[in-house]
Design a protein around this motif. Sequence first.
Motif, mmCIF file in Angstrom:
data_model
loop_
_atom_site.group_PDB
_atom_site.id
_atom_site.type_symbol
_atom_site.label_atom_id
_atom_site.label_comp_id
_atom_site.label_asym_id
_atom_site.label_seq_id
_atom_site.Cartn_x
_atom_site.Cartn_y
_atom_site.Cartn_z
ATOM 1 N N ILE A 30 -3.310 5.467 -5.807
ATOM 2 C CA ILE A 30 -3.183 4.162 -5.152
ATOM 3 C C ILE A 30 -2.630 3.120 -6.125
ATOM 4 O O ILE A 30 -1.671 2.413 -5.826
ATOM 5 C CB ILE A 30 -4.552 3.694 -4.618
ATOM 6 N N GLY A 50 1.046 4.020 -6.475
ATOM 7 C CA GLY A 50 1.296 3.204 -5.303
ATOM 8 C C GLY A 50 1.553 1.746 -5.589
ATOM 9 O O GLY A 50 2.121 1.056 -4.757
ATOM 10 N N VAL A 99 5.547 1.126 -7.875
ATOM 11 C CA VAL A 99 6.328 0.377 -6.890
ATOM 12 C C VAL A 99 6.917 -0.862 -7.535
ATOM 13 O O VAL A 99 8.072 -1.218 -7.297
ATOM 14 C CB VAL A 99 5.434 0.012 -5.688
ATOM 15 N N VAL A 105 9.892 0.232 -9.500
ATOM 16 C CA VAL A 105 11.044 0.503 -8.637
ATOM 17 C C VAL A 105 11.601 -0.807 -8.095
ATOM 18 O O VAL A 105 12.819 -1.013 -8.035
ATOM 19 C CB VAL A 105 10.623 1.439 -7.489
ATOM 20 N N PHE A 106 10.691 -1.673 -7.750
ATOM 21 C CA PHE A 106 11.095 -2.968 -7.219
ATOM 22 C C PHE A 106 11.983 -3.717 -8.212
ATOM 23 O O PHE A 106 13.046 -4.221 -7.875
ATOM 24 C CB PHE A 106 9.827 -3.772 -6.929
ATOM 25 N N MET A 142 15.302 -2.130 -8.572
ATOM 26 C CA MET A 142 16.142 -2.458 -7.433
ATOM 27 C C MET A 142 16.659 -3.878 -7.525
ATOM 28 O O MET A 142 17.811 -4.169 -7.205
ATOM 29 C CB MET A 142 15.340 -2.273 -6.138
ATOM 30 N N LEU A 168 -5.184 5.339 2.239
ATOM 31 C CA LEU A 168 -4.619 4.214 1.491
ATOM 32 C C LEU A 168 -3.596 4.704 0.478
ATOM 33 O O LEU A 168 -2.536 4.106 0.298
ATOM 34 C CB LEU A 168 -5.726 3.439 0.801
ATOM 35 N N ALA A 218 0.311 3.881 0.447
ATOM 36 C CA ALA A 218 0.982 3.317 -0.720
ATOM 37 C C ALA A 218 2.227 4.122 -1.054
ATOM 38 O O ALA A 218 3.281 3.570 -1.395
ATOM 39 C CB ALA A 218 0.026 3.311 -1.909
ATOM 40 N N LEU A 219 2.122 5.439 -0.945
ATOM 41 C CA LEU A 219 3.285 6.269 -1.274
ATOM 42 C C LEU A 219 4.378 6.110 -0.227
ATOM 43 O O LEU A 219 5.562 6.294 -0.536
ATOM 44 C CB LEU A 219 2.866 7.729 -1.380
ATOM 45 N N VAL A 262 5.614 3.618 0.866
ATOM 46 C CA VAL A 262 6.559 2.574 0.475
ATOM 47 C C VAL A 262 7.810 3.183 -0.141
ATOM 48 O O VAL A 262 8.919 2.687 0.029
ATOM 49 C CB VAL A 262 5.893 1.623 -0.526
ATOM 50 N N TYR A 263 7.592 4.298 -0.856
ATOM 51 C CA TYR A 263 8.730 4.886 -1.563
ATOM 52 C C TYR A 263 9.814 5.345 -0.603
ATOM 53 O O TYR A 263 10.999 5.309 -0.939
ATOM 54 C CB TYR A 263 8.279 6.063 -2.426
ATOM 55 N N MET A 285 11.856 2.333 0.052
ATOM 56 C CA MET A 285 12.566 1.859 -1.131
ATOM 57 C C MET A 285 13.655 2.825 -1.549
ATOM 58 O O MET A 285 14.776 2.414 -1.855
ATOM 59 C CB MET A 285 11.574 1.660 -2.274
ATOM 60 N N LEU A 286 13.302 4.102 -1.576
ATOM 61 C CA LEU A 286 14.303 5.080 -2.010
ATOM 62 C C LEU A 286 15.458 5.137 -1.023
ATOM 63 O O LEU A 286 16.623 5.173 -1.425
ATOM 64 C CB LEU A 286 13.665 6.458 -2.157
ATOM 65 N N TRP A 326 17.515 2.020 -1.572
ATOM 66 C CA TRP A 326 18.218 1.965 -2.857
ATOM 67 C C TRP A 326 19.320 3.019 -2.922
ATOM 68 O O TRP A 326 20.434 2.745 -3.369
ATOM 69 C CB TRP A 326 17.220 2.189 -3.989
ATOM 70 N N LEU A 348 19.717 -2.128 0.809
ATOM 71 C CA LEU A 348 18.946 -2.552 -0.361
ATOM 72 C C LEU A 348 18.073 -3.757 -0.027
ATOM 73 O O LEU A 348 16.877 -3.796 -0.358
ATOM 74 C CB LEU A 348 19.900 -2.886 -1.504
ATOM 75 N N ALA A 376 15.263 -2.738 2.070
ATOM 76 C CA ALA A 376 14.267 -2.018 1.288
ATOM 77 C C ALA A 376 13.424 -2.975 0.459
ATOM 78 O O ALA A 376 12.200 -2.828 0.360
ATOM 79 C CB ALA A 376 14.948 -1.005 0.380
ATOM 80 N N LEU A 377 14.085 -3.976 -0.142
ATOM 81 C CA LEU A 377 13.344 -4.935 -0.951
ATOM 82 C C LEU A 377 12.318 -5.676 -0.103
ATOM 83 O O LEU A 377 11.159 -5.809 -0.473
ATOM 84 C CB LEU A 377 14.313 -5.942 -1.587
ATOM 85 N N ALA A 400 8.223 -5.374 -0.504
ATOM 86 C CA ALA A 400 7.376 -6.538 -0.740
ATOM 87 C C ALA A 400 6.345 -6.682 0.374
ATOM 88 O O ALA A 400 5.150 -6.909 0.125
ATOM 89 C CB ALA A 400 8.231 -7.797 -0.845
ATOM 90 N N VAL A 407 3.682 -3.758 0.229
ATOM 91 C CA VAL A 407 2.745 -3.903 -0.890
ATOM 92 C C VAL A 407 1.777 -5.031 -0.609
ATOM 93 O O VAL A 407 0.560 -4.920 -0.831
ATOM 94 C CB VAL A 407 3.522 -4.139 -2.202
ATOM 95 N N GLU A 438 -0.680 -3.915 2.003
ATOM 96 C CA GLU A 438 -1.584 -2.852 1.567
ATOM 97 C C GLU A 438 -2.782 -3.407 0.814
ATOM 98 O O GLU A 438 -3.864 -2.832 0.825
ATOM 99 C CB GLU A 438 -0.850 -1.893 0.638
#
Lengths: 163, 105, 334, 618
Positions: free
Chosen positions: A57, A61, A65, A68-69, A72, C123, C127-128, C130-131, C134-135, C138, C146, C149-150, C154, C157, C160
């Motif tokens: 988490i 998580g 992130v 990566v954020f 990006m 949870l 959280a994962l 999100v990837y 984002m991936l 990106w 992009l 994704a941004l 945001a 997260v 969450e």
Amino acid sequence: MEFAFDLSAAVAVIATLLAISSLDPVHALLYLIVSLLAVAMVFFAIGAPFAGILEVIVYAGAIMVLFVFVVMMLNLGRAAVEQERRWLTPRVWAGPAVLALVLLAELLHVLGRMPAAAGIGEGTIGARAVGAALFGPYLLAVELGSMLLLAALVAAFHLGRNE
Amino acid sequence: MTEATTLPLEHALILSGILFALGLLGILARRNVLFVLMSIEIMMNAAALAFVAAGSRWHAADGQILFILILTLAASEASVGLALVLQIYRRFGTLDTDAAGELKG
Amino acid sequence: MSAIGFTPEVTAALIAAVKAVVILLGLVVTAAMLIWVERRLLGLWQDRYGPNRVGWFGLLQVVADMIKIFFKEDWTPPFVDKAAFWIAPMVAMSTFLLAFVLVPVAPGWGVAPDLNIGILLFLALAALAVYAVMLGGWSSNSKYALLGALRSAAQMVSYEVFMGLAVMGVVMKAGSFALSDIVAAQRHGWFILPQFLGFCTFFVAGIAATHRAPFDLPEAEQELAAGYHTEYSGMKFGMFFVAEYVGVVLVSALLATLFLGGWLGPGADRWPLLGFVYFSIKTFFFIMLFILLRAALPRPRYDQVMDGGWKFCLPVTLINLLGTAAFVLARQGG
Amino acid sequence: MYDLLYLVFAFPLAGFLVLAFARGRVGERLAAAIGVGSVGLSALLTAALAGQFLSHPPAGGAYTQTLWHWMSAGAFDVRFALRLDGLSLSMMGVITGVGFLIHLFAAWYMRGDEGYARFFSYMNLFVASMLFLVLGDSLLFLYLGWEGVGLCSYLLIGFWYKDPANGAAARKAFVVTRVGDTLFAIGLFLLFHSLGTLDIQQALSLAPQQFAPGSPTVTLITLLLLGGAVGKSAQLPLQTWLPDAMAGPTPVSALIHAATMVTAGVYLVARTHTLYELAPFSLHLVGGVGAVTLLLAGFSALVQTDIKRVLAYSTMSQIGYMFLAEGAGAFQPAIFHLMTHAFFKALLFLAAGAVILACHHEQDIFKMGGLRKKLPLAYACFLVGGGALAAFPYLTAGFYSKDEILWQAYASGHIGLFWAGLFGAFLTSIYTFRLIFIVFHGEYRGHGEVHAGHGLAYGLPLVVLLILSTFVGGMIHQPLSGVLPANPAEEGGALQQQVAALSGAVAIAGIALAGALFLGERRFVARLAQSAPGRWLSRWWFAAFGFDWLYDRLFVRPFLYVTRVNAADVFDLAVAGIATGLRALYRGSVRSENGRLRWYAASMAAGAVLVIAAVIYL
């Protein structure tokens, strides 16, 4: 259990190796996330499920992130990868590799001198036990940690501002 | 999980050591700040692994407590570090740590 | 079965596997069917027909869509980062599917409802998830993707943060992370009443996590084309698409389990199938709610979304948490 | 009343602190008010204390005020205590009374000087230290005040520090007196070693039980103490600094180098008289030193051309008298002469300061002359002060004290000392009136308009000191009887009359000779000075018998040679090696601090590797 541990450990090591040698930051981060997930699996395997799930988490998580954020946001592109390729010559690797290997050898040597093997992974230490300890004897550490987070929050806010 | 299968503490510590060395290698070899930060995370994670393993060895929750504290530390470090990364990129137009070496004596 | 020569362990594992496969298939089929359900319902609420030509009431529309998606050329644009481009939809699909292992669909039915970290796993997987966004955004190497994704990252997260806190009230009352225990704890009353604030915030966070309307800013068509999956087509797009509905089902199922007592209902203990029916009804109630929200609500501005998350939902969650903690402590102490 | 004793030195100390920490931000008027006022207050307090002391003497003739314990280590227990007895009261009177008058005069003398406040801060510190010296109940505190006055002397000689010559004079004074101080310190160590205390009264009462008369230890101790006294009081062989000390402002010369500090040696010997009585050799040496210094200084004073140097040599010679008296066992006359000397020498110095200022900072007496009409007050002062210095019979204070010394020397059987003193008196009257005749008679040979000073600060000190220098000063009775041993000889009798007559005659003869030689054309003196032996003698005397030259050859040059030779010896190399090593380290550190993150990380990692290796394998 042992099999799960060995597999996770192998994944963790390989993924970490790839993470530190990858040219593209995002790929490196992906490898790192895989490595963290593998370590989380290791935690599960050695009977620390709460730590494992927190690893996923918070580390994978949230912290990753954030990484990566930022990558990006920077939107580095191909040029950055090319630059990394130019920087990462064998000559650059050699010295650090030797140093890291020596350190590893020393650590392994220390481990080798340890007394008879002790087992881990018998039974689990669940969230309840951790929570009880955290808000019992370690209450002060929790407070300090919260102060640290607050400080980091302020610092990151200040540093991240566009002046 | 009917019978408690255990594995030696050394294995976890060896894994921790390997990860730590790899993190160190990353810090020393990479010039990009992002990779340096990632390597730091790797090293902290390795340390955390050692703590959790030790805690597991003694059937104590303290190892995981320390893991949580390391997690806190890592979160703070990452947030401040990444804010610095943004500033470095803004100021120097690069993520090269050597380019940002303006604090030298 | 032991007569055939299987050891009890293998038998248990086989049964678990069969259960898992059944649940998985049911989930995917449900998710796919939701596409039709949603379009029909939207049509109904918006005073139009929706898909009604293929099969009875257009029921085979889903099949037609699937065939189209499966056989469409799976094209990968040349400018993308291939590895990440491929991984993203898989992550999207698998995280939500994986989270379903927690849900006890009926008494004794569920892949791992007794998992000791239970809801935490959800949870973690959220959280994962999100990837994936984002991936995908990106790797597409496109500005719409992009930016989408941004925004998405945001938003997810931010939401969450209090999603986890929202369920902690339930966890406190139940005294366990495991969903089976939580369901069992609701025998004397669903948690939606004592945990109404937690329910509301978890619901909001759930919508945001699946980025459904009104929190669909990452894929806001008017601004960002299709957001992070603009460049996707064919099967990979299909995975994103289905993953969204899997997410809707999952969040609905969790809402039903955490706050409405899951499979609990009159006679459910005796006839497990009845429990499944209760569970399905409750889940579908929330699914309907999701679709209704999409039909009814306008999309807020991005900054309003963030403000809502940090400045409203998070404090509300904290208040709920404090109140619950005080209540639980008072009960214990008293 | 007595418990206000500490205020006597607290006032000047406070004045010093205020002036020093105001760092020149106070104006002249305020600085003068603080500087003079603080000493004035302490003079008033001294007067009150004296009144109390004389009317209601404290039990045992002495009052001890313990302020606090300074330190206590094993047997070494030092109280911060003040002791008021007849001797310290006499000294206090001189210090605060004469000191106040000199401060007052200095307020006039120093006006317009940029270091006005600094001057008064030093002066106040000096007065405080000097009071400390005389009031301290322990030799350690005496030593503290001793060093304090030495420091102030240094600061004030080099007051006009922008001229390197003044700095050099200050340094010379400091270094030369340091030689004596070192001997003094060693003497204190030895005393503590043998008696186990530095408390003066305790030491004095223990000494007769501890030491056999004439034992080597007590002789050594007294000789070492004498070394300190000799250094501070500018006696042979440590006398060379005093003439150079005239580089300081004239009030400084009056206060420190005539009236108070230089007499500290006399005070020390008187204070520790019990020890000296146990060591006859040392006591003889005291007298001998005094006699020789008296004569040498007298000869030197004969040929000096600088008005202040003449007075400086006369000071040396007068302190020689005091030493002579102490050598003869006549401690009370020594202190008596100390007091009268403080009066008339302060008067002479202040008057000399007035003359110097009137002549635009001219100090060469041959560039003055004929000043008696333009500076009548200064002339009167010089006449009376010079008369006192020359011990003009019956009218002056100096006569009474000096006559007492000569009588005691004669009567106690120290015939050599007596003749030396008599001859010194003769010399004294010659050079004193040579000075007066050259400066105040004849034609004016200087440049610029002579302008007399005026004002209360100018006139009052001169007049008061002038009165004190006459027989009025000789009437002052000092309450010394309980503190110092009785005089060796009886007072009165025909013999004393004859000695007094003899010394008076000698003084008058000297004055007459001086008048004959220096009034009018001075042809004889000129011819005498032109002759070969005369030239040689006057050069020799002028250089004060070549002591500076001798010391330069004996100590300074060999020392400089040794330092030059030793400039790069082994120890130096070692010390320089530290510096070189540090510089190399610094260069290495600078190179290592290259701003490269990876380099730092590598250093840390290497350090960690080394530490772990050390932990494992060691």
